[in-house]
Design a protein around this motif. Structure first.
Motif, short mmCIF file in Angstrom:
data_model
loop_
_atom_site.label_atom_id
_atom_site.label_comp_id
_atom_site.label_asym_id
_atom_site.label_seq_id
_atom_site.Cartn_x
_atom_site.Cartn_y
_atom_site.Cartn_z
N ARG A 134 0.85 -1.20 0.00
CA ARG A 134 0.00 0.00 0.00
C ARG A 134 0.88 1.24 0.00
O ARG A 134 1.87 1.30 0.72
N TRP A 135 0.50 2.22 -0.78
CA TRP A 135 1.26 3.46 -0.95
C TRP A 135 0.58 4.59 -0.17
O TRP A 135 -0.64 4.74 -0.19
N TYR A 136 1.41 5.41 0.51
CA TYR A 136 0.92 6.50 1.36
C TYR A 136 1.64 7.79 1.02
O TYR A 136 2.76 7.78 0.50
N SER A 151 3.51 8.18 8.50
CA SER A 151 2.61 7.51 9.44
C SER A 151 1.27 8.22 9.44
O SER A 151 1.19 9.42 9.19
N SER A 187 -4.62 7.49 5.16
CA SER A 187 -5.08 6.34 4.37
C SER A 187 -4.17 6.13 3.18
O SER A 187 -3.53 7.06 2.69
N TYR A 188 -4.14 4.90 2.69
CA TYR A 188 -3.35 4.63 1.49
C TYR A 188 -4.11 5.13 0.27
O TYR A 188 -5.33 5.19 0.26
N GLN A 237 -2.91 0.58 -4.03
CA GLN A 237 -2.46 -0.73 -3.58
C GLN A 237 -1.97 -1.51 -4.80
O GLN A 237 -2.70 -1.67 -5.77
N TRP A 278 3.47 1.65 -9.36
CA TRP A 278 2.63 2.84 -9.40
C TRP A 278 3.33 3.92 -10.19
O TRP A 278 4.54 4.16 -10.01
N TYR A 333 7.10 9.27 -1.48
CA TYR A 333 5.96 8.40 -1.26
C TYR A 333 6.41 7.30 -0.31
O TYR A 333 7.58 6.96 -0.24
N TYR A 334 5.48 6.72 0.44
CA TYR A 334 5.78 5.72 1.46
C TYR A 334 5.00 4.44 1.19
O TYR A 334 3.86 4.49 0.75
N VAL A 335 5.65 3.30 1.46
CA VAL A 335 4.96 2.01 1.34
C VAL A 335 5.02 1.31 2.67
O VAL A 335 5.86 1.59 3.51
#
Length: 161
Positions: free
Chosen positions: A131-133, A137, A140-141, A144, A148, A159-161
């Motif tokens: 899931r990518w955020y 912290s 919501s993502y 998915q 991407w 970007y965060y996974v």
């Protein structure tokens, strides 16, 4: 505190519980799949037949030094598991763990000038989806999947996974 004689049996049970409460089992409660972690049981007295029982992992080594009993566990399945120590058939202590999947492997990407960038990941051992955020912290993502493609970027973006 007032103790009434008719409750003496309850008082004795509490006393036993307090005595056994001296003992404790400690170690990480959120290990990662594939990781080996150590758990230590500090006993209130010498165990005659110490036996470790592990779910979601396997015992690598076990040792005793005085009243300290240790076990190294290699976690091999994701989800709720446990580490328990028995003296013969008597359960002395148990610790519930939540075995986490390994983090995904991420390929970084760079681009000179504005435009789209294709980012990719490989699901970590025991993981089912990436899931990518937008934040490290919380939140919501927004996507998915393992690959991407960003919208057109004009500045450094994380970007965060």
């Amino acid at each position: 505190m007032k103790i009434i004689i008719q409750y003496s049996l309850i008082y004795m049970l509490v006393l036993i519980s307090v005595t056994q409460g001296f003992a404790q089992l400690s170690g990480p409660s959120n290990p990662t799949i594939g990781q080996t972690t150590r758990y230590t049981y500090l006993a209130g007295g010498v165990l005659i037949l110490p036996t470790w029982q592990i779910t979601k992992g396997v015992k690598v080594t076990a040792a005793q030094t005085g009243l300290y009993y240790t076990v190294d566990v290699n976690w091999n399945a994701v989800g709720a598991g446990s580490v328990a120590i028995y003296d013969g058939k008597t359960l002395k202590a148990t610790l519930t763990v939540n075995v986490l999947p390994a983090p995904p492997a991420v390929s970084s990407a760079a681009r000179c000038g504005s435009g789209n960038v294709s980012l990719s990941t490989v699901t970590g051992n025991g993981g089912s989806a990436v899931r990518w955020y937008l934040a490290a912290s919380g939140g919501s993502y927004f996507f998915q999947g393992n690959i991407w493609t960003t919208p057109a970027l004009t500045a450094t973006t994380t970007y965060y996974v």
